[in-house]
Scaffold this motif. Structure first.
Motif, PDB file in Angstrom:
ATOM      1  N   ASP A 271       0.829  -1.214   0.000  1.00  0.00           N
ATOM      2  CA  ASP A 271       0.000   0.000   0.000  1.00  0.00           C
ATOM      3  C   ASP A 271       0.860   1.261   0.000  1.00  0.00           C
ATOM      4  O   ASP A 271       0.612   2.222  -0.749  1.00  0.00           O
ATOM      5  CB  ASP A 271      -0.926   0.018   1.221  1.00  0.00           C
ATOM      6  CG  ASP A 271      -2.114  -0.918   1.043  1.00  0.00           C
ATOM      7  OD1 ASP A 271      -2.392  -1.300  -0.105  1.00  0.00           O
ATOM      8  OD2 ASP A 271      -2.738  -1.274   2.056  1.00  0.00           O
ATOM      9  N   GLU A 272       1.881   1.247   0.861  1.00  0.00           N
ATOM     10  CA  GLU A 272       2.753   2.420   0.966  1.00  0.00           C
ATOM     11  C   GLU A 272       3.523   2.651  -0.330  1.00  0.00           C
ATOM     12  O   GLU A 272       3.664   3.789  -0.802  1.00  0.00           O
ATOM     13  CB  GLU A 272       3.733   2.252   2.128  1.00  0.00           C
ATOM     14  CG  GLU A 272       4.581   3.480   2.379  1.00  0.00           C
ATOM     15  CD  GLU A 272       5.470   3.347   3.592  1.00  0.00           C
ATOM     16  OE1 GLU A 272       6.280   4.267   3.833  1.00  0.00           O
ATOM     17  OE2 GLU A 272       5.364   2.329   4.293  1.00  0.00           O
TER      18      GLU A 272
ATOM     19  N   TRP B 166       1.165   4.009  -2.964  1.00  0.00           N
ATOM     20  CA  TRP B 166       0.798   5.407  -2.649  1.00  0.00           C
ATOM     21  C   TRP B 166       1.924   6.357  -3.071  1.00  0.00           C
ATOM     22  O   TRP B 166       1.688   7.405  -3.673  1.00  0.00           O
ATOM     23  CB  TRP B 166       0.537   5.521  -1.144  1.00  0.00           C
ATOM     24  CG  TRP B 166       0.184   6.925  -0.734  1.00  0.00           C
ATOM     25  CD1 TRP B 166      -1.027   7.536  -0.848  1.00  0.00           C
ATOM     26  CD2 TRP B 166       1.070   7.879  -0.150  1.00  0.00           C
ATOM     27  NE1 TRP B 166      -0.973   8.813  -0.370  1.00  0.00           N
ATOM     28  CE2 TRP B 166       0.311   9.063   0.067  1.00  0.00           C
ATOM     29  CE3 TRP B 166       2.411   7.851   0.210  1.00  0.00           C
ATOM     30  CZ2 TRP B 166       0.855  10.210   0.627  1.00  0.00           C
ATOM     31  CZ3 TRP B 166       2.958   8.994   0.772  1.00  0.00           C
ATOM     32  CH2 TRP B 166       2.206  10.156   0.974  1.00  0.00           C
ATOM     33  N   LYS B 167       3.159   5.984  -2.770  1.00  0.00           N
ATOM     34  CA  LYS B 167       4.302   6.814  -3.154  1.00  0.00           C
ATOM     35  C   LYS B 167       4.467   6.870  -4.673  1.00  0.00           C
ATOM     36  O   LYS B 167       4.868   7.882  -5.238  1.00  0.00           O
ATOM     37  CB  LYS B 167       5.580   6.274  -2.513  1.00  0.00           C
ATOM     38  CG  LYS B 167       5.662   6.527  -1.014  1.00  0.00           C
ATOM     39  CD  LYS B 167       6.962   6.018  -0.424  1.00  0.00           C
ATOM     40  CE  LYS B 167       7.046   6.356   1.066  1.00  0.00           C
ATOM     41  NZ  LYS B 167       8.297   5.837   1.679  1.00  0.00           N
TER      42      LYS B 167
ATOM     43  N   ARG C  46       1.994   6.673  -6.921  1.00  0.00           N
ATOM     44  CA  ARG C  46       0.982   7.572  -7.456  1.00  0.00           C
ATOM     45  C   ARG C  46       1.338   9.032  -7.180  1.00  0.00           C
ATOM     46  O   ARG C  46       1.048   9.925  -7.972  1.00  0.00           O
ATOM     47  CB  ARG C  46      -0.391   7.233  -6.849  1.00  0.00           C
ATOM     48  CG  ARG C  46      -0.988   5.932  -7.366  1.00  0.00           C
ATOM     49  CD  ARG C  46      -2.436   5.778  -6.922  1.00  0.00           C
ATOM     50  NE  ARG C  46      -2.559   5.720  -5.482  1.00  0.00           N
ATOM     51  CZ  ARG C  46      -2.524   4.620  -4.761  1.00  0.00           C
ATOM     52  NH1 ARG C  46      -2.340   3.453  -5.390  1.00  0.00           N
ATOM     53  NH2 ARG C  46      -2.642   4.640  -3.463  1.00  0.00           N
ATOM     54  N   LYS C  47       1.989   9.299  -6.060  1.00  0.00           N
ATOM     55  CA  LYS C  47       2.319  10.674  -5.664  1.00  0.00           C
ATOM     56  C   LYS C  47       3.516  11.229  -6.446  1.00  0.00           C
ATOM     57  O   LYS C  47       3.546  12.425  -6.782  1.00  0.00           O
ATOM     58  CB  LYS C  47       2.630  10.703  -4.159  1.00  0.00           C
ATOM     59  CG  LYS C  47       2.763  12.096  -3.594  1.00  0.00           C
ATOM     60  CD  LYS C  47       2.946  12.024  -2.085  1.00  0.00           C
ATOM     61  CE  LYS C  47       3.070  13.442  -1.506  1.00  0.00           C
ATOM     62  NZ  LYS C  47       3.277  13.416  -0.037  1.00  0.00           N
TER      63      LYS C  47
ATOM     64  N   GLN D 227       0.201  -1.234 -10.561  1.00  0.00           N
ATOM     65  CA  GLN D 227      -0.763  -1.869  -9.666  1.00  0.00           C
ATOM     66  C   GLN D 227      -1.606  -2.866 -10.436  1.00  0.00           C
ATOM     67  O   GLN D 227      -2.262  -2.505 -11.418  1.00  0.00           O
ATOM     68  CB  GLN D 227      -1.674  -0.814  -9.020  1.00  0.00           C
ATOM     69  CG  GLN D 227      -2.696  -1.417  -8.069  1.00  0.00           C
ATOM     70  CD  GLN D 227      -3.526  -0.350  -7.374  1.00  0.00           C
ATOM     71  OE1 GLN D 227      -3.052   0.777  -7.176  1.00  0.00           O
ATOM     72  NE2 GLN D 227      -4.740  -0.689  -7.019  1.00  0.00           N
TER      73      GLN D 227
ATOM     74  N   HIS E  56      -6.863  -0.814  -3.439  1.00  0.00           N
ATOM     75  CA  HIS E  56      -6.238  -0.017  -2.387  1.00  0.00           C
ATOM     76  C   HIS E  56      -7.239   0.794  -1.569  1.00  0.00           C
ATOM     77  O   HIS E  56      -6.863   1.494  -0.634  1.00  0.00           O
ATOM     78  CB  HIS E  56      -5.194   0.949  -2.988  1.00  0.00           C
ATOM     79  CG  HIS E  56      -5.792   1.983  -3.887  1.00  0.00           C
ATOM     80  ND1 HIS E  56      -6.006   1.757  -5.233  1.00  0.00           N
ATOM     81  CD2 HIS E  56      -6.226   3.244  -3.625  1.00  0.00           C
ATOM     82  CE1 HIS E  56      -6.545   2.831  -5.766  1.00  0.00           C
ATOM     83  NE2 HIS E  56      -6.692   3.746  -4.822  1.00  0.00           N
ATOM     84  N   LYS E  57      -8.514   0.664  -1.924  1.00  0.00           N
ATOM     85  CA  LYS E  57      -9.517   1.411  -1.175  1.00  0.00           C
ATOM     86  C   LYS E  57      -9.693   0.805   0.221  1.00  0.00           C
ATOM     87  O   LYS E  57      -9.419  -0.365   0.449  1.00  0.00           O
ATOM     88  CB  LYS E  57     -10.850   1.394  -1.927  1.00  0.00           C
ATOM     89  CG  LYS E  57     -10.800   2.203  -3.219  1.00  0.00           C
ATOM     90  CD  LYS E  57     -12.153   2.233  -3.904  1.00  0.00           C
ATOM     91  CE  LYS E  57     -12.105   3.063  -5.185  1.00  0.00           C
ATOM     92  NZ  LYS E  57     -13.404   3.097  -5.883  1.00  0.00           N
ATOM     93  N   LYS E  58     -10.197   1.646   1.138  1.00  0.00           N
ATOM     94  CA  LYS E  58     -10.321   1.238   2.538  1.00  0.00           C
ATOM     95  C   LYS E  58     -11.196   0.000   2.695  1.00  0.00           C
ATOM     96  O   LYS E  58     -10.876  -0.913   3.461  1.00  0.00           O
ATOM     97  CB  LYS E  58     -10.892   2.398   3.360  1.00  0.00           C
ATOM     98  CG  LYS E  58     -10.953   2.099   4.845  1.00  0.00           C
ATOM     99  CD  LYS E  58     -11.466   3.305   5.618  1.00  0.00           C
ATOM    100  CE  LYS E  58     -11.523   2.989   7.115  1.00  0.00           C
ATOM    101  NZ  LYS E  58     -12.023   4.142   7.893  1.00  0.00           N
TER     102      LYS E  58
ATOM    103  N   LYS F   2      -9.292  -3.078   1.784  1.00  0.00           N
ATOM    104  CA  LYS F   2      -8.302  -3.415   2.814  1.00  0.00           C
ATOM    105  C   LYS F   2      -8.958  -4.140   3.985  1.00  0.00           C
ATOM    106  O   LYS F   2      -8.428  -5.133   4.501  1.00  0.00           O
ATOM    107  CB  LYS F   2      -7.616  -2.146   3.318  1.00  0.00           C
ATOM    108  CG  LYS F   2      -6.719  -1.471   2.294  1.00  0.00           C
ATOM    109  CD  LYS F   2      -6.117  -0.207   2.877  1.00  0.00           C
ATOM    110  CE  LYS F   2      -5.260   0.524   1.856  1.00  0.00           C
ATOM    111  NZ  LYS F   2      -4.700   1.776   2.394  1.00  0.00           N
TER     112      LYS F   2
END
Length: 410
Positions: free
Chosen positions: A29-30, A33-34, A36-37, A51, A57-59, A62
């Motif tokens: 996940d981390e 996220w990095k 995409r950022k 991915q 990756h949605k809550k 998870k």
């Protein structure tokens, strides 16, 4: 014991798998996220992160992944406990056969099966597999009953308690067979209105701790019982009418006389070499010494087999016969006199006596059980021994003077 070691390893492996999988999810996940950022930073490093479509990756995704992981590990943990409890029975069977000697259970063998048996292990294997197969299909409550009936171990009294242990198993059943949807029986029994159940991390960790504590208590109790309760002191004694020490030198290969499962007839008595072997001592590569004992028929028959081997120059043998003292006996009297009573007294072991001690003394002296039983009662009446019932002493012996006083009073 093997079952306890395997269970402990299995629990630790499952817990490690759970934590490693959670860690892998969090790291992925981390990383995503990095990516995409700041994709350019990854491209500069030569990393192409993509991915996959199946990774969400949605809550909500998870939460669902964690739930599925927890349920999967939980089902495996509960199953591991049941396997441990059944395998522990196998370990007990290896240590002692006493709790499994049941007169009410018949094991069927075809004639072909019996004649194909190579050793008693084949029979033992069928017996213990039949015992354990019933428990594997029966579930936790059947296992509780089995331990109580056969080992006098009350699993329901061990922490965390019967109610909680039953809930662990019923929850596993609902997860496996109903995909977590509760039925009316479960909701009434555990006083819940929830239509579904699942496993969160706190519940899973509590379950692991409870199962570890429970398994340790069971293991400790079984060890105690094996040392103090399950093994019978009554061992069937081998009839020894003849003894012989034989020095053997093997001259040809493939001699089977000295294998444990070597079969022979002593008159009309079927025997194996293991039945008569007491000790075996290696002297040289092809030379050893054995000591054998058994009935005269067994020993004479086996010696004839060895002598045939000597004639055919398969082996060399030196025989050293032992004299076996005959058991002390006295002729069967019509009535008890002081000499016979004194002889019986000397033969009796210290109290408390095991049940049937009079039969053992009678067998040693060659007289009737009834005569010995009467003699024992007279010795108790004289105050020489204490009175006892079922191996328990119930009063103190009375002296002859006390007995005379009672007779005078009456």
């Amino acid at each position: 014991m093997k079952a306890y070691i395997q269970f402990t390893h299995e629990i630790n492996r499952l817990l490690a798998f759970y934590k490693a999988t959670i860690y892998a999810y969090e790291q992925t996940d981390e990383l995503l996220w990095k990516w995409r950022k700041n994709k350019s930073e990854f491209i500069e490093l030569g990393l192409n992160v993509k991915q996959p479509t199946f990774y969400k990756h949605k809550k909500r995704a998870k939460i669902e992944n964690r739930k599925n992981l927890s349920e999967t590990v939980y089902v495996r943990i509960v199953s591991a406990l049941e396997v441990f409890l059944v395998d522990l029975i196998r370990d007990i069977f290896i240590d002692t056969k006493e709790p499994f000697k049941k007169q009410d259970i018949m094991i069927q063998f075809t004639q072909a099966e019996l004649l194909s048996i190579h050793s008693p292990a084949d029979i033992f294997n069928k017996i213990i597999n039949k015992e354990c197969r019933k428990l594997t299909s029966g579930g936790f409550n059947d296992i509780i009953k089995y331990y109580k009936k056969h080992f006098d171990i009350d699993l329901s009294s061990f922490a965390p308690g019967k109610s909680k242990m039953e809930e662990y198993h019923e929850r596993r059943h609902i997860l496996v067979h109903r995909l977590g949807r509760t039925d009316q029986q479960y909701r009434v029994k555990y006083k819940t209105k929830s239509q579904t159940i699942s496993i969160d991390e706190t519940y899973l960790i509590d379950c692991v701790k409870d199962f570890k504590d429970f398994s340790e208590l069971v293991f400790t109790q079984v060890k105690y019982k094996l040392k103090n309760g399950l093994k019978s002191d009554k061992i069937k004694e081998k009839i020894v009418e003849a003894k012989n020490k034989i020095t053997i030198e093997i001259l040809k290969d493939e001699i089977k006389y000295f294998e444990p499962n070597f079969e022979f007839w002593g008159g009309d008595e079927f025997s194996m070499f293991s039945n008569i072997l007491d000790t075996k001592r290696q002297i040289e590569t092809n030379k050893f010494e054995i000591q054998i004992s058994g009935t005269e028929r067994q020993i004479n028959a086996f010696i004839r087999i060895i002598k045939k081997g000597v004639i055919h120059k398969q082996i060399k043998a030196e025989f050293h016969k032992y004299r076996v003292p005959k058991p002390e006996t006295i002729s069967e009297p019509r009535f008890l006199d002081e000499k016979i009573i004194l002889t019986i007294k000397e033969k009796l072991p210290p109290q408390p006596w095991e049940t049937g001690v009079h039969k053992k003394v009678a067998s040693e002296l060659g007289i009737s059980n009834k005569l010995v039983s009467i003699a024992i009662q007279q010795l108790i009446g004289k105050g020489v021994f204490k009175n006892q019932i079922d191996g328990i002493i119930i009063d103190e012996p009375q002296s002859d003077e006390e007995n005379k006083t009672k007779e005078t009073d009456s």
